[in-house]
Design an enzyme around this catalytic site. Structure first.
Site, PDB file in Angstrom:
ATOM      1  N   HIS A   1      -2.629   4.072  10.685  1.00 52.28           N
ATOM      2  CA  HIS A   1      -4.019   3.617  10.768  1.00 52.28           C
ATOM      3  C   HIS A   1      -4.641   4.322  11.980  1.00 52.28           C
ATOM      4  CE1 HIS A   1      -1.831  -0.031   9.318  1.00 52.28           C
ATOM      5  NE2 HIS A   1      -2.915  -0.336   8.643  1.00 52.28           N
TER       6      HIS A   1
ATOM      7  N   ASP B   1      -3.656   2.747  15.265  1.00 52.59           N
ATOM      8  CA  ASP B   1      -2.269   2.881  15.750  1.00 52.59           C
ATOM      9  C   ASP B   1      -2.109   4.068  16.685  1.00 52.59           C
ATOM     10  OD1 ASP B   1      -1.834   1.051  13.677  1.00 52.59           O
ATOM     11  OD2 ASP B   1      -1.165   2.626  12.296  1.00 52.59           O
TER      12      ASP B   1
ATOM     13  N   GLU C   1      -3.965  -1.706  -1.765  1.00 53.85           N
ATOM     14  CA  GLU C   1      -2.718  -2.453  -1.565  1.00 53.85           C
ATOM     15  C   GLU C   1      -2.993  -3.946  -1.759  1.00 53.85           C
ATOM     16  OE1 GLU C   1      -0.378  -1.245   1.848  1.00 53.85           O
ATOM     17  OE2 GLU C   1       0.368  -3.284   2.083  1.00 53.85           O
TER      18      GLU C   1
ATOM     19  N   ASP D   1       5.350  -0.046  -0.618  1.00 53.56           N
ATOM     20  CA  ASP D   1       5.733  -0.442   0.740  1.00 53.56           C
ATOM     21  C   ASP D   1       7.002  -1.258   0.572  1.00 53.56           C
ATOM     22  OD1 ASP D   1       3.636   0.807   1.947  1.00 53.56           O
ATOM     23  OD2 ASP D   1       2.683  -0.999   2.736  1.00 53.56           O
TER      24      ASP D   1
ATOM     25  N   ASP E   1       6.930  -0.350   5.548  1.00 53.67           N
ATOM     26  CA  ASP E   1       5.906  -1.084   6.304  1.00 53.67           C
ATOM     27  C   ASP E   1       6.640  -2.249   6.987  1.00 53.67           C
ATOM     28  OD1 ASP E   1       3.688  -2.272   7.286  1.00 53.67           O
ATOM     29  OD2 ASP E   1       2.652  -2.519   5.382  1.00 53.67           O
TER      30      ASP E   1
HETATM   31  C1  XLS Z   1      -0.325  -5.788   5.737  1.00 59.97           C
HETATM   32  C2  XLS Z   1      -0.295  -4.521   5.016  1.00 59.97           C
HETATM   33  C3  XLS Z   1      -0.669  -3.311   5.848  1.00 59.97           C
HETATM   34  C4  XLS Z   1      -0.971  -2.123   4.978  1.00 59.97           C
HETATM   35  C5  XLS Z   1      -1.694  -1.018   5.658  1.00 59.97           C
HETATM   36  O1  XLS Z   1       0.205  -6.800   5.282  1.00 59.97           O
HETATM   37  O2  XLS Z   1       0.951  -4.388   4.419  1.00 59.97           O
HETATM   38  O3  XLS Z   1       0.344  -3.015   6.762  1.00 59.97           O
HETATM   39  O4  XLS Z   1       0.183  -1.604   4.401  1.00 59.97           O
HETATM   40  O5  XLS Z   1      -2.910  -1.411   6.176  1.00 59.97           O
HETATM   41 NI    NI Z   2       1.733  -2.681   3.559  1.00 56.34          NI
HETATM   42 NI    NI Z   3       2.173  -6.324   4.399  1.00 62.87          NI
END
Ligand code: XLS
Ligand code: NI
Ligand code: NI
Length: 436
Positions: free
Chosen positions: A100, A103, A231, A295, A338
């Site tokens: 991100h 980050d 996501e 993820d 993740d």
């Molecule tokens: C949070 C999400 C986040 C996304 C990216 O729960 O998994 O980490 O993968 O913004």
């Molecule tokens: Ni995620």
């Molecule tokens: Ni998550």
């Protein structure tokens, strides 16, 4: 240049299942060919920048537990963080990473200054990518941590926040394109609500639709070839998140005519929070034609939180990769961890060990899945179960060649009385057990 953060640890190697070296792969041999493809090309591992390098180890009852030499909000810190991050990707032999904006660069007091800092870090990354061959799986914008986003980004009641979020995503897509990112992810961390007492649900859905349309339009105009991914997650941080699960996201995409433009990044833990299994979400995404990326991080099954732990349940992962392979494998997507350490795992080595374990489990899962496919262990019985539909009458009913009356007439005339057949669930579970 070596930061020394990981001491004298050398590049992690494959040593085979008998090895007891905690800093070696026992199942992940990147060059091993499985179902016609190298494991590295199947799994497409990515390290998540935020959990490994930005997260301080806090929980709701306590703050920072990790002490990292790059913690602090200067650009020097950000560059040291990048140095260590790329060192770790290289030590692991992880081909990809994800980040991100928040980050990788400290936030400044104006949008323009924050953007300039992001550009500076992107140049730094570009140079490292070139030197190491490490690639960007996806970029994304953090539209959930800063207080300006507390009531949503695209779905905020304030149009200025919508505009700020749009400007942020534009910037992050630009940077992702510059770094040759293969996807761009939108996780709606604050796109949801706490209470309907202060929320116009219909309006917020329209705002989210407009926002995504703007993003897709922009992607095409600048010639970004990566995949746009949403996501899904049902709750946390908001009580009710709009991108609840794969089915909800598909309905949303359909409503705004974006179902051929956007795919999903499915997170194991989010699937569980939504009351589904991971493989359900994967199979559904494949069936709907929107499977993109994963993820691969699990939750604690008792706590009901998104605890983002490294995966370790090989039988579950075998079923997940079974669905990934059924979907034809990853195209632009991959396996992103993740996942974060537990807050007591303080040592630099813990970061490596966590990823090694996750990668090994994924390799075992994928290999088991590939063998099940090769042996038609599940697809054989499945085909048999639906074989009746190959009959002329089965085909005619499905292709619209029969009316309801004609079907009813035939049931009477042919005296059709269906005979139930076993679903053989235990047999199939035992079959899976042979492979994991
Ligand atoms: C949070 C999400 C986040 C996304 C990216 O729960 O998994 O980490 O993968 O913004
Ligand atoms: Ni995620
Ligand atoms: Ni998550």
């Amino acid at each position: 240049m070596n930061t020394g953060f990981f001491g004298d640890i050398k590049k992690i190697k494959y040593e085979g299942p008998e090895s007891t070296n905690p800093l070696a792969y026992r199942f992940y041999n990147p060059d091993e060919v499985v179902a016609g493809k190298r494991l590295e090309d199947h799994l497409r591992f990515a390290v998540a920048y935020w959990h490994s390098f930005a997260w301080p180890g806090g929980d709701p009852f306590g703050g920072q537990t990790f002490e990292r030499p790059w913690f602090g909000d200067t650009m020097e810190n950000a560059k040291l963080k990048a140095d260590v991050a790329f060192e770790m990707f290289s030590l692991l032999g992880a081909p990809y990473y994800c980040f991100h904006d928040a980050d990788v660069r400290p936030e400044a007091s104006t949008f323009a200054e924050s953007a300039a800092r992001l550009d500076e870090i992107a140049d730094y990354f570009a140079d490292k990518q070139k030197k190491t061959g490490i690639k960007l799986l996806w970029g994304t914008a953090n539209l959930f941590s800063h207080r300006r986003f507390m009531s949503g980004a695209a779905t905020n009641p304030d149009p200025d926040v919508f505009a700020y979020a749009a400007a942020t995503v534009k910037k992050c897509i630009d940077v992702t394109k510059r770094l040759k990112g293969e996807n761009y992810v939108l996780w709606g961390g604050r796109e949801g609500y706490e209470t309907l007492l202060n929320t116009d649900l219909k309006r917020e859905q329209e705002q989210a639709g407009r926002f995504l349309s703007l993003v897709v339009d922009y992607k095409h105009r600048i010639g970004f070839k990566g995949t746009i991914l949403i996501e899904p997650k049902p709750q946390e941080p908001t009580k009710h998140q709009y991108d609840y699960d794969v089915a909800t996201v598909y309905g949303f995409l359909k409503k705004f005519g974006l179902e051929n433009e956007v795919k999903v990044n499915i997170e194991q833990g989010h699937a569980i929070l939504a009351g589904h299994s991971f493989e359900h979400e994967l199979a559904l995404a494949n069936a709907l034609g929107i499977f993109g990326s994963i993820d691969m991080n699990r939750n604690d099954y008792q706590s009901g939180w998104d605890t983002d732990q490294f995966p370790n349940n090989v039988p579950e992962m075998a079923l997940a990769y079974y669905q990934v392979l059924q979907a034809g494998g990853f195209k632009t997507g991959g396996t992103n961890f993740d996942a974060k350490l537990r807050r007591q795992s303080l040592d630099p080595q813990d970061l490596l060990i966590a990823h090694i374990g996750g990668m090994d489990c994924c390799a075992r899962g994928l290999k088991a899945a590939a063998r099940m496919i090769e042996d038609k262990a599940l697809s054989g019985p499945l085909e048999e179960r639906y074989a009746g539909w190959k009959s002329a009458e089965g085909k005619a009913m499905l292709s619209g060649k029969r009316t309801l009356e004609e079907i009813a007439e035939r049931v009477v005339k042919k005296k059709i009385e269906p005979q139930p057949k076993s679903g053989r669930q235990e047999f199939l579970e035992n079959v899976v057990n042979r492979y994991v």
